[in-house]
Design an enzyme around this catalytic site. Sequence first.
Site, short mmCIF file in Angstrom:
data_model
loop_
_atom_site.label_atom_id
_atom_site.label_comp_id
_atom_site.label_asym_id
_atom_site.label_seq_id
_atom_site.Cartn_x
_atom_site.Cartn_y
_atom_site.Cartn_z
N LYS A 117 0.85 -1.20 0.00
CA LYS A 117 0.00 0.00 0.00
C LYS A 117 0.88 1.24 0.00
CE LYS A 117 -4.56 -0.20 2.10
NZ LYS A 117 -5.30 -0.11 3.38
O1 G3P Z 1 -9.05 0.17 4.08
C1 G3P Z 1 -9.13 1.47 4.57
C2 G3P Z 1 -9.89 1.52 5.81
O2 G3P Z 1 -9.27 0.75 6.80
C3 G3P Z 1 -10.16 2.88 6.34
O3 G3P Z 1 -11.38 2.78 6.95
O4 G3P Z 1 -13.17 3.31 8.51
O5 G3P Z 1 -10.82 4.07 8.98
O6 G3P Z 1 -12.16 5.13 7.18
P1 G3P Z 1 -11.90 3.90 7.96
#
Ligand code: G3P
Length: 219
Positions: free
Chosen positions: A83
């Site tokens: 990533k």
């Molecule tokens: O894959 C990206 C994810 O982990 C981010 O999610 O819920 O932290 O915006 P969030």
Amino acid sequence: MEFFIDTANLDQIKEMQELGIIDGVTTNPTLLAKEGAEPNEQLKKICEIVKGPVSAEVIGLTTEVMVKEARELSKIASNIVVKIPMTKDGIKAVKILDKEGIKTNVTLVFSQNQVLIAAKAGATYISPFIGRLMDNSQNEIDTLWEMMEIINAYDFKSKLLVASIRNARHVVEAAKMGAHVATIPFAVLEKMFKHPNTDKGLEAFLKDWEKLQNQLKNK
Ligand code: G3P
């Protein structure tokens, strides 16, 4: 559509792997920090459970450091996808890694132009964070449709990996537009299995069956 699970938790990964519904895993520094284990050890364990792509994020901010980290991460297992953040240095790193055959996942993507740039650079996956767009009062579904249109319009090799999914509806919307992958948190995957009418219907079937058995016994 492929389902990845968005977690670094081994129990959650094992449970969904046993159900046979996940094709890969995405992690990020926050998710790994939640587990408290040595990150590379944790990633190795994840790669032993899931044979599909497992995303692991670089921490460096310069192209040089990102490329160095990516080479190290890719040694953990053959299914590691690196990533890389959506920055100028990140895009330069993606180009170098693409030439070396290291798969990349461009992360922290929020706009259609960022998708276009990442696709042109040769990203294997591009991750729009739709939940965070929603938090920012932007229409995350319309934005995602346009991102998908861009990928399809030029037949880019990059796959759209819909991330930051907050609810089961987000998965449906991603599926409707033919997004290649959705990376889904454990709690949302659980909700996708459920409907109150399934539980109610099953309960009624079993009750009627029992009634029939009692009637037959008493004949
Ligand atoms: O894959 C990206 C994810 O982990 C981010 O999610 O819920 O932290 O915006 P969030």
